[in-house]
Design a protein around this motif. Structure first.
Motif, PDB file in Angstrom:
ATOM      1  N   ASP A 141       0.824  -1.204   0.000  1.00  0.00           N
ATOM      2  CA  ASP A 141       0.000   0.000   0.000  1.00  0.00           C
ATOM      3  C   ASP A 141       0.863   1.259   0.000  1.00  0.00           C
ATOM      4  O   ASP A 141       2.090   1.179   0.029  1.00  0.00           O
ATOM      5  N   TYR A 142       0.213   2.401  -0.034  1.00  0.00           N
ATOM      6  CA  TYR A 142       0.941   3.642  -0.248  1.00  0.00           C
ATOM      7  C   TYR A 142       2.007   3.901   0.808  1.00  0.00           C
ATOM      8  O   TYR A 142       3.078   4.417   0.509  1.00  0.00           O
ATOM      9  N   ASN A 143       1.724   3.567   2.040  1.00  0.00           N
ATOM     10  CA  ASN A 143       2.727   3.789   3.081  1.00  0.00           C
ATOM     11  C   ASN A 143       3.970   2.954   2.856  1.00  0.00           C
ATOM     12  O   ASN A 143       5.081   3.368   3.171  1.00  0.00           O
ATOM     13  N   VAL A 202       5.947   4.859   0.405  1.00  0.00           N
ATOM     14  CA  VAL A 202       6.622   6.016   1.005  1.00  0.00           C
ATOM     15  C   VAL A 202       7.851   5.575   1.789  1.00  0.00           C
ATOM     16  O   VAL A 202       8.922   6.166   1.670  1.00  0.00           O
ATOM     17  N   SER A 203       7.693   4.497   2.575  1.00  0.00           N
ATOM     18  CA  SER A 203       8.855   4.017   3.343  1.00  0.00           C
ATOM     19  C   SER A 203       9.978   3.598   2.412  1.00  0.00           C
ATOM     20  O   SER A 203      11.144   3.895   2.646  1.00  0.00           O
ATOM     21  N   TRP A 220      10.578   4.626  -0.533  1.00  0.00           N
ATOM     22  CA  TRP A 220      11.192   5.778  -1.167  1.00  0.00           C
ATOM     23  C   TRP A 220      12.232   6.418  -0.256  1.00  0.00           C
ATOM     24  O   TRP A 220      13.299   6.844  -0.700  1.00  0.00           O
ATOM     25  N   THR A 221      11.906   6.489   1.041  1.00  0.00           N
ATOM     26  CA  THR A 221      12.884   7.017   1.998  1.00  0.00           C
ATOM     27  C   THR A 221      14.151   6.182   1.969  1.00  0.00           C
ATOM     28  O   THR A 221      15.265   6.698   1.966  1.00  0.00           O
ATOM     29  N   GLU A 222      13.955   4.841   1.910  1.00  0.00           N
ATOM     30  CA  GLU A 222      15.112   3.944   1.871  1.00  0.00           C
ATOM     31  C   GLU A 222      15.936   4.142   0.621  1.00  0.00           C
ATOM     32  O   GLU A 222      17.161   4.122   0.652  1.00  0.00           O
ATOM     33  N   LYS A 236      16.238   6.783  -1.304  1.00  0.00           N
ATOM     34  CA  LYS A 236      16.992   8.027  -1.361  1.00  0.00           C
ATOM     35  C   LYS A 236      18.118   8.055  -0.345  1.00  0.00           C
ATOM     36  O   LYS A 236      19.146   8.701  -0.537  1.00  0.00           O
ATOM     37  N   GLY A 237      17.913   7.377   0.775  1.00  0.00           N
ATOM     38  CA  GLY A 237      18.990   7.266   1.752  1.00  0.00           C
ATOM     39  C   GLY A 237      19.335   8.532   2.500  1.00  0.00           C
ATOM     40  O   GLY A 237      18.780   9.559   2.340  1.00  0.00           O
ATOM     41  N   ALA A 271      -3.563   3.700   5.801  1.00  0.00           N
ATOM     42  CA  ALA A 271      -2.660   4.063   4.705  1.00  0.00           C
ATOM     43  C   ALA A 271      -3.356   4.894   3.648  1.00  0.00           C
ATOM     44  O   ALA A 271      -2.742   5.711   2.975  1.00  0.00           O
ATOM     45  N   VAL A 310      18.185   2.936   7.323  1.00  0.00           N
ATOM     46  CA  VAL A 310      18.167   4.236   6.659  1.00  0.00           C
ATOM     47  C   VAL A 310      17.874   5.364   7.652  1.00  0.00           C
ATOM     48  O   VAL A 310      18.430   6.455   7.553  1.00  0.00           O
ATOM     49  N   TYR A 311      17.020   5.107   8.638  1.00  0.00           N
ATOM     50  CA  TYR A 311      16.701   6.164   9.599  1.00  0.00           C
ATOM     51  C   TYR A 311      17.890   6.478  10.483  1.00  0.00           C
ATOM     52  O   TYR A 311      18.109   7.627  10.859  1.00  0.00           O
ATOM     53  N   ILE A 344      20.206   8.591   8.398  1.00  0.00           N
ATOM     54  CA  ILE A 344      19.732   9.969   8.255  1.00  0.00           C
ATOM     55  C   ILE A 344      19.930  10.749   9.545  1.00  0.00           C
ATOM     56  O   ILE A 344      20.400  11.888   9.535  1.00  0.00           O
ATOM     57  N   ARG A 367      23.607  11.449   9.992  1.00  0.00           N
ATOM     58  CA  ARG A 367      24.069  12.477   9.062  1.00  0.00           C
ATOM     59  C   ARG A 367      23.648  13.860   9.547  1.00  0.00           C
ATOM     60  O   ARG A 367      24.436  14.802   9.545  1.00  0.00           O
ATOM     61  N   ASN A 382      21.006  15.720  -2.429  1.00  0.00           N
ATOM     62  CA  ASN A 382      20.014  14.676  -2.638  1.00  0.00           C
ATOM     63  C   ASN A 382      19.789  13.881  -1.380  1.00  0.00           C
ATOM     64  O   ASN A 382      19.014  12.944  -1.360  1.00  0.00           O
ATOM     65  N   GLN A 410      18.786  12.936   2.456  1.00  0.00           N
ATOM     66  CA  GLN A 410      17.694  13.292   3.343  1.00  0.00           C
ATOM     67  C   GLN A 410      18.217  13.597   4.723  1.00  0.00           C
ATOM     68  O   GLN A 410      19.113  12.941   5.217  1.00  0.00           O
ATOM     69  N   ASN A 456       6.564  12.402   5.536  1.00  0.00           N
ATOM     70  CA  ASN A 456       5.614  11.485   6.155  1.00  0.00           C
ATOM     71  C   ASN A 456       4.455  12.150   6.859  1.00  0.00           C
ATOM     72  O   ASN A 456       3.509  11.502   7.259  1.00  0.00           O
ATOM     73  N   ASN A 497       0.884  11.412   5.165  1.00  0.00           N
ATOM     74  CA  ASN A 497       0.312  10.079   5.088  1.00  0.00           C
ATOM     75  C   ASN A 497       0.545   9.242   6.319  1.00  0.00           C
ATOM     76  O   ASN A 497      -0.187   8.304   6.569  1.00  0.00           O
ATOM     77  N   ASN A 498       1.598   9.530   7.018  1.00  0.00           N
ATOM     78  CA  ASN A 498       1.960   8.639   8.105  1.00  0.00           C
ATOM     79  C   ASN A 498       2.440   9.483   9.269  1.00  0.00           C
ATOM     80  O   ASN A 498       3.597   9.411   9.662  1.00  0.00           O
TER      81      ASN A 498
END
Lengths: 285, 415, 284
Positions: free
Chosen positions: B402-404, B407-408, B410-412, B414-415, C49, C71-72, C75, C78, C238, C240, C249, C252-253
């Motif tokens: 699903d969309y979330n 989104v997650s 996508w965050t991964e 881009k890093g 969602a 990844v978090y 970020i 960083r 580029n 984050q 987020n 949506n979240n």
């Protein structure tokens, strides 16, 4: 302080470099204000004065400028009042939770702008059910501007001895008179310094503003943000930026003059009025 | 004046704490963002008197009032005729649009498919009574009653126009590209030739582009709808994008940023909209885009969008909004926006208007044919932005991401 | 009237305190902090969602995601690292000019310099960052200048973010250090010299320790402003930063965004505690 020729030279070089660092990007903005092309490519396509005329004509920019001035002025005034109140309480009294106040006022500016913006947005739209408008923007700005006034004033009040205030009370003045004639003059320059920073911060703030502004209103940063999207208006944005900088020399200069008048030079003995200077130099940090 | 505070101060703090707890309980009980799902009966039955203004959210270039180019204007005449002053807010991504609509401060939005479902589900938009929009009758049929603008049989919007995401490149810096394939962006080997010079749309929905590539080049994955991906397909797409990451020069959502990057030479090839391509060409930059001769599509097909004007559930100016919706799909206005932005018009009667437009619009005299406005077969190769749902919509059931998840991921990426 | 109030307040210090504090504390705690707590509570909730609606069932999933997904951590690391780097850079850049302004410059020069330092604060943040974009772009000024030397500029990326942020927050560091240095009486410095210390020793053992709290005070701003920014990283890199993830987020979240936002909140609270210990609060 006596410095060797070499140290002096190094110091001046350091100052020069820092000033260069500060002003080169501003020069770039200046150059692009005359840019004939529409995109931000380097080197600029040619020079023209057209954009200056267009910027002045642009009603969106003018309205946004006025809105920003209104918001910043109101926010600064609120911050001055609330910040002074809080700093008076903290520096002149002892009470449970005193240390927390310094934390409290710092939080809105210490947390990411998004969080502050969201929190204030929530307060207004969810809890109070109030629509977003210039008022909510002002409140939002005031929230993080309080700390700028508070910190400056509290620092000054801590160093100004209370003996003068006590003397004033002993001589029969009521609290308001004491404040007006003894406390206020001694903290006036700190207040101005804090107010200046607060005004500048509010004037240029974008993140919290985006969350607290109504749909039909634009502050200058919002207008700039919206117009950076439209590449054909890009040079107008640069022109507006240049105009704002030029205009702002005046209030900054006067505010600085104001804080100089009352011997805000610190550390120097003699010359200025003895009262506040003595207070400052006796209170060794 | 100095003295100890002691107990009364403590009491004061306790009072404040109590107020806080009360507020929390209030907020918790009250609920989060308002969520009134609209019912069918909330669409109006007639358009009343105009309210004097209308607040819109839309993609850049969707509401030009002459301030970009004095000859490019389809807003001023609307304002004069209807008396509705248009306040237009440009948004860079669908997420932004959803966010802005949720504030309830806007009357309408030109939503793409990856926003429409969310707006409807979130109760932010109201059904549209298409009888009140006379120009709707002559909109191309394959835009009506589509899954992205009609939910449970109820119509939620007015079609605006549609287009594909195009491949644009700098002909001097990347002479080998001919626009026949997405390889320069999505084939790791080819993409590495342009290391640091790729320009990619900064939105989770771009994962669908990777899925589309895999559909053509890794058919064993069995990808059909690039927006409904099960875990295996999804991970493959995400991996592809992670391989793309080192070659990316910038992720863009602000079209002006992308334009300046191309002009500056910071990027040489990327996925864009016609709008940026036109602007760059207008500035004299050496750019080319997936050619009209190929129908603007590389061989792997492309993602795209079909935009819908939706009206807010809390619109303060609903009448003006209906007037706007009717205006934007009127033949002349729809032709103008389609030409200016670079998309296929929704209005069938717009087609004869293109040859009458001022040269400032960059209109092709046969814009409708060139953009396949009346060719439903063509649009089967364009995968309009959709909202990814857990329900795959086919016999796989509820196993899709699903969309979330998007989104997650996508965050991964881009890093 | 003034008399009546004076009588009312006399001998009732708590009333005085209460009245003074009612305004600021009232708004800050109830209006601001209250909402903040509510937002942070949502970090423990789930979300639908599709509609973005919050589902009010207690869950630790969001925190789990932040801690487990690499990844978090990257970020957050960083963001904090660059915030620290920016702070150090600004301290180094600010000190010479602040010292010059406080101790060496004539009164007139002082006025001019204060205006010169504060002026950039009045140019739009966005315009400044866009100017830097132009400077750093591959066809831009920096590369042109460095070209004859055969070096390539940093382009966009973490280095660019560091440069731009150091640039943006510099005035916030200069002013507190300047104020702090001003407070050091000339007599103390003269005393040090009279006792035979070289200028460097005087600097190192007298001026620096006395000015250090002011430096920490300035660092609060540079650190926190960098920690929360999402516009600059988006425009000149580029990569984050914490702000970007939160911003992405929040629609949506929101629970995930709220959970992640706890990181800079926690960092800042720790930072403020340390700063207070170092006496910085006297110098803000």
């Amino acid at each position: 302080m006596r410095l060797s020729r070499r140290s002096q030279w190094f110091l001046r070089a350091g100052v020069g470099l820092t000033l260069a660092f500060i002003y080169i990007p501003l020069l770039v903005i200046l150059i692009y204000a005359f840019n004939a092309g529409k995109t931000l490519s380097w080197p600029p396509d040619g020079l023209t004065l057209d954009w200056f005329g267009k910027a002045v004509d642009n009603s969106g920019a003018r309205d946004a400028f006025v809105t920003s001035i209104k918001a910043a002025t109101a926010a600064t005034l609120i911050a001055i009042v609330l910040g002074t109140l809080a700093s008076l309480a903290v520096s002149r009294f002892r009470f449970f939770g005193r240390e927390t106040i310094s934390f409290l006022v710092l939080i809105p500016i210490a947390l990411p702008g998004i969080v502050t913006g969201l929190a204030i947005n929530d307060t207004f739209t969810q809890i109070l059910g109030v629509d977003l408008s210039l008022f909510t923007v002002i409140v939002g700005h005031a929230t993080f501007c309080i700390v700028l006034v508070y910190n400056n004033v509290v620092a000054r009040l801590r160093r100004v001895s209370t003996s003068l205030e006590e003397a004033s009370a002993d001589l029969g003045a009521d609290p308001w008179q004491t404040f007006r004639r003894v406390t206020f003059p001694s903290m006036r320059t700190a207040l101005v310094a804090g107010a200046l920073l607060a005004f500048a911060l509010s004037f240029d703030e974008i993140i919290v503003t985006r969350f607290t502004i109504g749909a039909d209103l634009e502050t200058l940063p919002i207008w700039i943000y919206n117009n950076l999207f439209r590449s054909n208006q890009l040079p107008i944005v640069n022109v507006v930026a240049v105009i704002v900088i030029v205009i702002s020399v005046i209030p900054v200069y006067f505010a600085n003059k104001l804080s100089q008048d009352v011997g805000g030079g610190g550390g120097r003995a003699g010359g200025a009025k003895p009262e506040p200077v003595a207070a400052e130099s006796t209170a060794v940090p | 004046m100095r003295s100890k505070g002691g107990n009364p101060a403590k009491v004061a703090w306790l009072v404040i704490a109590g107020l806080l707890v009360f507020m929390l309980a209030f907020a918790a009980g009250c609920g989060s963002d308002d969520s009134t799902t609209a019912d069918e009966s909330s669409a109006p039955t007639e358009v009343g008197a105009p309210e004097g203004e209308v607040n819109l959210i839309g993609w850049a270039g969707y509401a030009e009032d002459g301030s970009t180019d004095p000859k490019v204007d389809w807003v001023t005449d609307f304002e004069k005729e209807s008396g509705c002053n248009v306040n237009f807010k440009v948004a860079g991504t669908s997420d932004e649009m959803v966010e802005l609509m949720r504030t309830g401060q806007y009357d309408g939005v030109s939503a793409s498919g990856n926003a429409t479902a969310r707006l409807v589900e979130g109760g932010d938009v109201a059904p549209v009574n298409t009888d009140l929009v006379p120009n709707y009758a002559t909109v191309f049929d394959d835009l009506k009653d589509q899954p992205y603008n009609t939910f449970d049989g109820v119509n939620y919007g007015i079609p605006h126009g549609r287009g594909a995401n195009v491949l644009t490149w700098n002909t001097e810096a990347a002479p080998d590209i001919d626009g026949s394939t997405w390889a320069p962006l999505l084939d790791p080997e080819v993409a590495s030739q342009y290391k640091g010079k790729l320009s990619v749309y900064d939105d989770p929905i771009y994962i669908a582009d990777a899925a589309l590539w895999l559909k053509a080049h890794q058919p064993d994955l069995g990808i059909d709808n690039p927006y409904e991906l099960d875990e295996e397909q999804f991970n493959a797409a995400v991996d592809l994008l992670k391989q793309q990451r080192p070659n990316v020069g910038e992720y863009w959502s602000d079209f002006a940023k992308q334009i300046s990057s191309f002009a500056n030479g910071d990027v040489d090839v990327g996925t864009t909209w016609q709008y940026q391509y036109f602007t760059l060409k207008g500035e004299g930059d050496p750019v080319a885009s997936t050619p009209a001769s190929g129908g603007f599509l590389p061989e792997e097909d492309a993602t795209g969008w079909s935009d819908t004007w939706m009206i807010s559930n809390e619109a303060a100016h609903p009448n003006c909004m209906y007037l706007w919706m009717n205006h934007i799909i009127s033949p002349e206005a729809n032709a103008k926006v389609a030409a200016w932005f670079g998309e296929a018009p929704a209005q069938s009667k717009a087609c004869p208007e293109f040859k009458n437009l001022d040269s400032a619009y960059f209109a092709l005299p046969n814009q409708c044919e060139a953009y396949n406005a009346d060719n439903p077969e063509f649009w089967k190769r364009v995968y309009y932005w959709e909202t990814p749902l857990a329900d795959c919509g086919d016999d796989r059931g509820d196993v899709c991401m699903d969309y979330n998840d998007w989104v997650s991921a996508w965050t991964e990426i881009k890093g | 009237m003034g008399r009546r109030l004076a009588d009312l307040f006399h001998g009732r210090p708590r009333l005085q305190v209460g009245t003074l504090l009612a305004g600021p504390v009232g708004w800050l705690v109830i209006g601001y902090l209250g909402s903040l707590v509510i937002i942070l509570i949502t970090a423990f909730w789930g979300v639908n969602a599709l509609s973005g609606e919050l589902e009010r069932n207690f869950t630790l999933d969001n925190f789990q995601t932040i801690v487990e997904e690499p990844v978090y951590r990257t970020i957050a690391g960083r963001t904090i690292a660059i915030a620290a780097l920016v702070t150090v850079t600004d301290a180094l850049l600010a000190f010479p000019i602040a010292f010059y302004m406080a101790k060496v410059a004539s009164n007139r020069m002082k006025s001019v310099l204060v205006v010169a330092v504060l002026l950039p604060l009045w140019s739009s943040y966005l315009v400044k960052v866009y100017a830097w974009r132009t400077i750093l772009s591959s066809g831009g000024i920096l590369n042109e200048v460095l070209d004859p030397f055969g070096i390539n500029g940093p382009g966009y990326g973490n280095v660019a973010v560091w440069l731009v942020m150091s640039y943006l927050w510099l005035p916030f560091m200069i002013i507190p250090i300047y104020a702090g240095l001003q407070r050091i009486p000339d007599s103390v410095i003269s005393a040090s010299e009279d006792l035979g210390a070289s200028p460097w020793t005087t600097f190192r053992r007298v001026i620096l320790p006395l000015a250090f709290p002011a430096v920490v005070a300035g660092s609060i701003f540079t650190f926190s402003l960098t920690l929360g920014d999402y516009i600059t990283p988006a425009l000149v890199s580029n990569n984050q930063f914490i702000g970007n993830v939160v911003y992405a987020n929040i629609v949506n979240n929101q629970p995930l965004a709220s959970a992640f936002v706890m990181v800079p909140v926690a960092v800042m609270i720790i930072y403020l505690l340390i700063a207070r210990k170092l006496g910085a609060f006297e110098h803000l």
